[in-house]
Design a protein around this motif. Structure first.
Motif, short mmCIF file in Angstrom:
data_model
loop_
_atom_site.label_atom_id
_atom_site.label_comp_id
_atom_site.label_asym_id
_atom_site.label_seq_id
_atom_site.Cartn_x
_atom_site.Cartn_y
_atom_site.Cartn_z
N TYR A 44 0.83 -1.21 0.00
CA TYR A 44 0.00 0.00 0.00
C TYR A 44 0.87 1.26 0.00
CZ TYR A 44 -2.98 3.71 1.88
OH TYR A 44 -3.63 4.90 2.07
N GLU A 45 1.84 1.30 0.89
CA GLU A 45 2.70 2.47 0.99
C GLU A 45 3.52 2.67 -0.28
OE1 GLU A 45 4.41 5.89 2.51
OE2 GLU A 45 2.67 4.74 3.22
N ARG A 46 3.96 1.58 -0.89
CA ARG A 46 4.80 1.68 -2.09
C ARG A 46 4.01 2.04 -3.34
NH1 ARG A 46 9.00 -3.43 -1.25
NH2 ARG A 46 10.19 -2.47 0.45
N GLY A 63 12.92 3.02 -7.24
CA GLY A 63 14.19 2.85 -7.93
C GLY A 63 13.97 1.83 -9.03
N LEU A 64 15.02 1.54 -9.79
CA LEU A 64 14.93 0.53 -10.84
C LEU A 64 15.72 -0.71 -10.45
CD1 LEU A 64 15.31 2.57 -14.15
CD2 LEU A 64 13.25 1.49 -13.25
N GLU A 65 15.22 -1.86 -10.82
CA GLU A 65 15.90 -3.13 -10.60
C GLU A 65 16.71 -3.42 -11.87
OE1 GLU A 65 16.28 -6.39 -7.75
OE2 GLU A 65 15.48 -4.35 -7.68
N PRO A 66 18.04 -3.20 -11.84
CA PRO A 66 18.86 -3.27 -13.06
C PRO A 66 19.26 -4.70 -13.43
CG PRO A 66 20.23 -2.63 -11.24
CD PRO A 66 18.83 -2.77 -10.68
N GLU A 107 9.76 -15.28 -9.24
CA GLU A 107 9.81 -14.25 -8.20
C GLU A 107 8.51 -13.46 -8.18
OE1 GLU A 107 12.48 -10.88 -8.44
OE2 GLU A 107 12.86 -11.32 -10.55
N THR A 108 8.09 -13.08 -6.99
CA THR A 108 6.79 -12.44 -6.82
C THR A 108 6.86 -10.94 -7.13
OG1 THR A 108 7.24 -12.28 -4.45
CG2 THR A 108 5.86 -14.11 -5.19
N ILE A 109 5.75 -10.44 -7.67
CA ILE A 109 5.63 -9.05 -8.09
C ILE A 109 4.24 -8.53 -7.71
CG2 ILE A 109 7.22 -9.29 -10.05
CD1 ILE A 109 4.70 -9.57 -11.84
N TYR A 110 4.04 -7.24 -7.84
CA TYR A 110 2.70 -6.66 -7.77
C TYR A 110 2.69 -5.38 -8.60
CZ TYR A 110 4.85 -3.95 -3.92
OH TYR A 110 5.67 -3.17 -3.16
N ILE A 111 1.49 -4.91 -8.94
CA ILE A 111 1.36 -3.79 -9.87
C ILE A 111 0.38 -2.76 -9.31
CG2 ILE A 111 0.70 -3.07 -12.20
CD1 ILE A 111 1.38 -5.90 -13.15
N ALA A 112 0.85 -1.52 -9.15
CA ALA A 112 0.00 -0.38 -8.78
C ALA A 112 -0.37 0.33 -10.08
CB ALA A 112 0.73 0.55 -7.84
N ILE A 163 6.40 -4.09 -9.73
CA ILE A 163 7.20 -3.89 -8.53
C ILE A 163 7.70 -5.22 -7.98
CG2 ILE A 163 7.23 -2.83 -6.24
CD1 ILE A 163 4.64 -1.29 -7.23
N VAL A 164 8.97 -5.25 -7.65
CA VAL A 164 9.62 -6.46 -7.13
C VAL A 164 9.30 -6.58 -5.64
CG1 VAL A 164 11.80 -7.68 -6.87
CG2 VAL A 164 11.46 -6.13 -8.81
N ARG A 165 8.58 -7.64 -5.26
CA ARG A 165 8.17 -7.79 -3.87
C ARG A 165 9.36 -7.91 -2.92
NH1 ARG A 165 3.70 -9.37 -1.02
NH2 ARG A 165 2.47 -9.54 -2.92
N SER A 166 10.43 -8.56 -3.36
CA SER A 166 11.58 -8.81 -2.47
C SER A 166 12.45 -7.58 -2.26
CB SER A 166 12.44 -9.94 -3.05
OG SER A 166 12.95 -9.57 -4.32
N SER A 167 12.25 -6.53 -3.05
CA SER A 167 13.08 -5.34 -2.92
C SER A 167 12.72 -4.56 -1.67
CB SER A 167 12.91 -4.43 -4.15
OG SER A 167 13.55 -3.19 -3.94
N LYS A 168 13.69 -4.32 -0.81
CA LYS A 168 13.44 -3.56 0.41
C LYS A 168 13.28 -2.07 0.13
CE LYS A 168 15.99 -6.82 3.34
NZ LYS A 168 14.77 -7.41 3.90
N GLN A 169 13.78 -1.63 -1.03
CA GLN A 169 13.71 -0.21 -1.38
C GLN A 169 12.52 0.11 -2.29
OE1 GLN A 169 16.73 -1.98 -1.77
NE2 GLN A 169 17.31 -1.30 0.28
N GLY A 170 11.72 -0.89 -2.65
CA GLY A 170 10.59 -0.64 -3.52
C GLY A 170 11.02 -0.42 -4.96
N HIS A 171 11.85 -1.31 -5.50
CA HIS A 171 12.31 -1.18 -6.87
C HIS A 171 11.33 -1.82 -7.85
CE1 HIS A 171 16.85 -0.48 -5.86
NE2 HIS A 171 16.05 0.45 -5.39
N SER A 172 11.41 -1.34 -9.09
CA SER A 172 10.53 -1.83 -10.14
C SER A 172 11.35 -2.26 -11.34
CB SER A 172 9.56 -0.72 -10.57
OG SER A 172 8.86 -1.08 -11.73
#
Length: 381
Positions: free
Chosen positions: A198-200, A296-299, A306-311, A365-374
């Protein structure tokens, strides 16, 4: 059925085939969420017979049931010190224009508009806009001054709902965007159970192009940078004719009221690419949107499983999140094909996460990213 997401910018297709053998040269266009209504009107000062001082003069523009009204000025010239406001009847949303700056206006250079003497005002929510001319005392209205309106955009009502839509899992190659039961939900529906997701979702915005087209965009990095798809915004002219709406979302799950929305306009197209289907751009009044944070971007290429979600702002709806997938055994959206051909060879990946028209440009959005990367924006057919 699958959807394909660009590794650098993402794509959204839901089809039974896992990958196309050749790059796809599909024509993609944003969905339309407003009608253009032709209506000729003009404004000039009224004179108070007792004081001979100009007093405010206004026009009410209404189209019953509209979600928003966006007024187009075909001619705009005012004396120094005079100004025009475009507002909702209650004044809670209001924009001011004096012909000196175009930061809160959109305009089409292909039609000869310059954002000062010909432009569209920012949209205002609801089915009524009040256009008011204010002439301070002592200002002289000369023959070359004038305010002319030739049309306005009336947004389609916020009634689109395909929450119960079901797409049969048949062996066809027709692109879809909802796999099985639609599992997109208002972001408020996830606030207590998925507080991180939600926050991301905060950096995600709705794009209103040319007063009627719809896509999604999002902030990337701490600087004035935003991403969307190339098929949404491919030229500087299209960007200048675009509004960007932040915080456009329901105040509660399944409700009808929205939280306060911040609207800005497109400023500069920094880079765009057809094959990877992305555009990087800046906005005017950047300070107004810094409160919503950024991704941020996931380079790297996505990994299978791997799990993802989409806003997203699919169908023009207030912001929604797609987190769960009834097509995956784990119940969550994930990468189901790590590499597939899109506009370019190997440019896409596949997933079952639900989207719809208007979701184009949303972050995967990458669920495992602690910084909220996409992984970047996706495109949607």
């Amino acid at each position: 059925m699958f959807k394909y997401v660009l590794v650098a910018l993402a794509a959204n297709l839901c089809v039974t085939t896992q990958a196309y053998a050749k790059p796809q040269q599909t024509t993609l266009t944003p969905i339309i969420i407003a009608d253009t209504v032709t209506k000729t009107m003009s404004l000039s000062p009224k004179i108070n017979s007792l004081s001979a001082a100009p007093i405010p003069n206004d026009i009410r523009i209404t189209r019953s049931g509209s979600a928003f009204i966006k007024v187009h000025f075909s001619y705009f010239s005012l004396p120094t010190g005079a100004y025009v406001t475009v507002s909702t009847p209650d004044g809670k949303e209001s924009y001011s224009y004096d012909g000196q700056t175009h930061k809160t206006a959109t305009f089409d250079r292909n039609k000869g508009e310059n954002g000062l003497s010909q432009f569209s005002a920012m949209s205002v929510f609801g089915d009524t806009a009040i256009v008011t001319l204010v002439m301070p005392a002592g200002r002289v209205w000369e023959s070359h001054h004038g305010i002319k309106i030739d049309n306005f955009n009336a947004g389609h009502s916020e009634t689109y709902d395909d929450q119960s839509q079901s797409v049969p899992l048949i062996d066809v190659i027709t692109p879809q965007s909802t796999c099985g039961v639609n599992e997109r939900r208002d972001v408020a529906c996830w606030q207590s159970t998925h507080s991180v997701e939600y926050e991301r979702s905060r950096p995600v915005a709705r794009l209103l192009m040319a007063g009627s087209g719809l896509c999604t965009g999002w902030r990337v990095s701490n600087d004035n940078r935003m991403f969307t798809n190339n098929h949404c915004l491919s030229t500087q002219g299209k960007l200048e004719n675009t509004e960007i709406w932040f915080n456009y979302q329901r105040s509660n799950c399944g409700g009808s009221s929205n939280v306060a929305t911040i609207k800005v306009t497109g400023r500069e197209l920094l880079q765009t690419d057809y094959d990877l289907d992305y555009s990087l751009f800046t906005v005017n009044n950047f300070a107004d949107i810094t409160q919503f944070g950024n991704f941020g971007l996931e380079p790297r290429a996505p990994s299978l499983g791997e799990t993802i979600y989409i806003a997203q702002h699919g169908a023009g709806n207030p912001k929604e999140l797609a987190i769960e997938s009834d097509q995956n055994s784990g119940g969550l959206c994930q990468i189901d094909t790590a590499s597939a051909n899109g506009r370019a060879a190997g440019s896409d990946a596949g997933y079952f996460c639900d989207t719809t028209g208007g979701s184009s440009g949303s972050p995967v959005i990458v669920r495992s990213s602690k910084q909220g990367h996409s992984f970047a924006p996706f495109w949607r057919l």
